[in-house]
Design an enzyme around this catalytic site. Structure first.
Site, PDB file in Angstrom:
ATOM      1  N   ARG A  40      19.617   3.985  31.102  1.00 25.37           N
ATOM      2  CA  ARG A  40      19.384   4.930  30.009  1.00 25.37           C
ATOM      3  C   ARG A  40      18.135   5.789  30.213  1.00 25.37           C
ATOM      4  NH1 ARG A  40      21.273   2.177  24.240  1.00 25.37           N
ATOM      5  NH2 ARG A  40      23.448   1.814  24.862  1.00 25.37           N
ATOM      6  N   ASP A 142      17.951   5.079  10.099  1.00 22.77           N
ATOM      7  CA  ASP A 142      17.937   4.562  11.464  1.00 22.77           C
ATOM      8  C   ASP A 142      16.590   4.918  12.087  1.00 22.77           C
ATOM      9  OD1 ASP A 142      20.368   3.460  13.347  1.00 22.77           O
ATOM     10  OD2 ASP A 142      18.796   4.420  14.541  1.00 22.77           O
TER      11      ASP A 142
END
Length: 273
Positions: A40, A142
């Protein structure tokens, strides 16, 4: 021809990222996550022309690079979600919402780990079904700004419709045409009931108000026991007496709090004062 070798993430570098994400987000990454971290973040190394993950970590630690730190957090905390995941919870919500709703205040639900919006929009569709035009709202939060931006759009690939009941598709979703073919949009009246905001559950919570129902699903599996207790302890004052706290079917609050009482596995209730 010269072949450029891809940087390798050393164990020491991985431990640096492990510690960073734990201290910021409370997420415990096992050693098995090393390939995920490497995969990532590798594009960010290329973006900055860096030769090692250690060099990238040093950038993240610079006080004037909070923007890059947020990008790294986004990349390392994003998890898969989908509409009507664990559908029994939404059956329960539809059953309880009418009796919990009161005329003197809006019925409020918090999706505390909302990711790209599928859960809060599922909640909103469920409430629109049983509460209609009465006063109700959903907060989706979030830690990742990237997924929140996607969530606010309410725009998804058509392959994401799996799980949405057919009668909800016709009532609450708009099928894309022309250049938007192959996608669908959550209806504006549903989108307008949902507010998205960045919240780090591992820090002091902002003033969000009180909620009748809190969803904290598929996130505690990434926390150690100490972090689970701290996160739930921060959230409980925001749950109204008589309100429900819902976790994933694979999760439990056993040993985390004794304030809530079990209703069914994964569903807990805060006693009335």
């Amino acid at each position: 021809m010269t072949v450029t070798s891809q940087p390798s993430l050393s164990d020491q570098e991985f431990r640096q990222f492990q510690t960073m994400i734990y201290e910021i987000a409370g997420i415990s990454m096992s050693d098995a996550k090393k390939p995920l971290v490497s995969g990532r973040l590798v594009k960010r190394l290329k973006q900055h022309g860096l030769k090692s993950y250690g060099d990238y970590f040093r950038i993240l630690m610079q006080k004037d690079r909070r923007d890059e730190l947020q990008i790294a957090i986004d990349l390392l905390t994003t998890n898969e979600t989908f509409f009507f995941r664990e559908p029994r919870h939404f059956d329960f919500l539809r059953q309880q919402a009418p009796s919990l709703s009161r005329p003197d205040r809006p019925f409020r639900v918090w999706s505390a780990a909302s990711s790209s919006g599928e859960e809060p929009y599922t909640i909103a569709m469920s409430l629109a079904d049983v509460l209609g035009d009465s006063a109700w709202e959903v907060i989706g939060s979030d830690i990742s700004t990237r997924v929140l931006e996607k969530a606010r759009s309410g725009h998804y690939p058509m392959k994401r419709i799996e799980g949405i009941p057919r009668h909800y598709l016709s009532r609450f979703c708009l099928k894309g045409v022309g250049q938007q073919e192959g996608t669908f949009l959550i209806d504006r009246h549903v989108r307008n009931r949902v507010t998205f905001m960045q919240v780090n559950l591992n820090e002091t919570l902002p003033k969000l108000g009180e909620f009748d129902v809190i969803f904290l699903r598929n996130v505690m599996i990434y926390f150690d026991m100490e972090t689970k207790r701290s996160v739930v302890e921060r959230m409980l004052p925001l749950l109204r007496p008589g309100g429900y706290f819902i976790v994933s079917h694979s999760e439990s609050l056993n040993g985390i709090t004794d304030v809530l009482k079990v209703v069914t596995p994964s569903v807990y209730r805060k006693p009335n004062a």
